[in-house]
Design a protein around this motif. Sequence first.
Motif, PDB file in Angstrom:
ATOM      1  N   SER A   1       0.853  -1.197   0.000  1.00  0.00           N
ATOM      2  CA  SER A   1       0.000   0.000   0.000  1.00  0.00           C
ATOM      3  C   SER A   1       0.887   1.245   0.000  1.00  0.00           C
ATOM      4  CB  SER A   1      -0.896   0.008   1.243  1.00  0.00           C
ATOM      5  OG  SER A   1      -0.103   0.211   2.405  1.00  0.00           O
ATOM      6  N   GLN A   2       0.310   2.384  -0.379  1.00  0.00           N
ATOM      7  CA  GLN A   2       1.092   3.623  -0.420  1.00  0.00           C
ATOM      8  C   GLN A   2       1.649   3.998   0.944  1.00  0.00           C
ATOM      9  OE1 GLN A   2      -1.779   6.003  -3.095  1.00  0.00           O
ATOM     10  NE2 GLN A   2       0.236   6.819  -3.564  1.00  0.00           N
ATOM     11  N   ALA A   3       0.851   3.803   1.980  1.00  0.00           N
ATOM     12  CA  ALA A   3       1.324   4.141   3.329  1.00  0.00           C
ATOM     13  C   ALA A   3       2.496   3.241   3.727  1.00  0.00           C
ATOM     14  CB  ALA A   3       0.187   4.011   4.331  1.00  0.00           C
ATOM     15  N   LEU A   4       2.416   1.965   3.364  1.00  0.00           N
ATOM     16  CA  LEU A   4       3.521   1.047   3.655  1.00  0.00           C
ATOM     17  C   LEU A   4       4.777   1.482   2.909  1.00  0.00           C
ATOM     18  CD1 LEU A   4       4.785  -1.487   4.854  1.00  0.00           C
ATOM     19  CD2 LEU A   4       3.631  -2.838   3.096  1.00  0.00           C
ATOM     20  N   LEU A   5       4.626   1.921   1.654  1.00  0.00           N
ATOM     21  CA  LEU A   5       5.777   2.377   0.869  1.00  0.00           C
ATOM     22  C   LEU A   5       6.448   3.599   1.495  1.00  0.00           C
ATOM     23  CD1 LEU A   5       4.381   1.944  -2.746  1.00  0.00           C
ATOM     24  CD2 LEU A   5       6.127   0.550  -1.609  1.00  0.00           C
ATOM     25  N   VAL A   6       5.640   4.543   1.981  1.00  0.00           N
ATOM     26  CA  VAL A   6       6.189   5.747   2.631  1.00  0.00           C
ATOM     27  C   VAL A   6       7.012   5.338   3.860  1.00  0.00           C
ATOM     28  CG1 VAL A   6       5.575   7.862   3.889  1.00  0.00           C
ATOM     29  CG2 VAL A   6       4.407   7.292   1.754  1.00  0.00           C
ATOM     30  N   ALA A   7       6.454   4.423   4.654  1.00  0.00           N
ATOM     31  CA  ALA A   7       7.165   3.940   5.840  1.00  0.00           C
ATOM     32  C   ALA A   7       8.436   3.190   5.452  1.00  0.00           C
ATOM     33  CB  ALA A   7       6.243   3.038   6.664  1.00  0.00           C
ATOM     34  N   MET A   8       8.358   2.378   4.402  1.00  0.00           N
ATOM     35  CA  MET A   8       9.533   1.618   3.956  1.00  0.00           C
ATOM     36  C   MET A   8      10.648   2.536   3.466  1.00  0.00           C
ATOM     37  SD  MET A   8       7.647  -1.611   2.098  1.00  0.00           S
ATOM     38  CE  MET A   8       9.128  -2.291   1.340  1.00  0.00           C
ATOM     39  N   ASP A   9      10.280   3.613   2.765  1.00  0.00           N
ATOM     40  CA  ASP A   9      11.295   4.577   2.310  1.00  0.00           C
ATOM     41  C   ASP A   9      12.040   5.165   3.509  1.00  0.00           C
ATOM     42  OD1 ASP A   9      10.773   4.221  -0.397  1.00  0.00           O
ATOM     43  OD2 ASP A   9       9.431   5.941  -0.540  1.00  0.00           O
ATOM     44  N   TRP A  10      11.303   5.474   4.578  1.00  0.00           N
ATOM     45  CA  TRP A  10      11.924   6.022   5.794  1.00  0.00           C
ATOM     46  C   TRP A  10      12.842   4.976   6.436  1.00  0.00           C
ATOM     47  CZ3 TRP A  10      11.621   4.823  11.075  1.00  0.00           C
ATOM     48  CH2 TRP A  10      12.160   5.787  11.943  1.00  0.00           C
TER      49      TRP A  10
END
Length: 133
Positions: A116-125
């Motif tokens: 999901s997009q939220a998971l991707l944002v967290a993964m980038d961090w």
Amino acid sequence: MEKIIDKLAWFHIREGQLLAVRSKGKTLFYLPGGKREQGESDEQALIREIQEELAVDLVPGTIQYAETFRAPADGKAAGVTVQLTCYFADFTGDMSPEAEIEELQFVAMDDKAVCSQALLVAMDWLKAQSLIR
């Protein structure tokens, strides 16, 4: 007006990969966690949600704030944002998918297509912190 879905999420990293979960009937993976109930602290809500979803107990003294992320909410109308307040924590027990969770998977940066997009944002961090690969 922007609508925000306020959720808590758990970061569990193993061998450079992040634990993600997929709900029944969904195609994308999310961070495990959920919404607070009336009167619950973040810690209480996170412990309850992880117990419900994964059948493991987070160790209260190890729960540590990581970061808060915002991203467009998956499967919702435009303008709906999910806010994830994320925590690290140790756990006891054997993990298994429970309640609405159909599957658990450890994901890395090359698994972006199923996240999901939220998971991707967290993964980038997490990647920027050198915590996942």
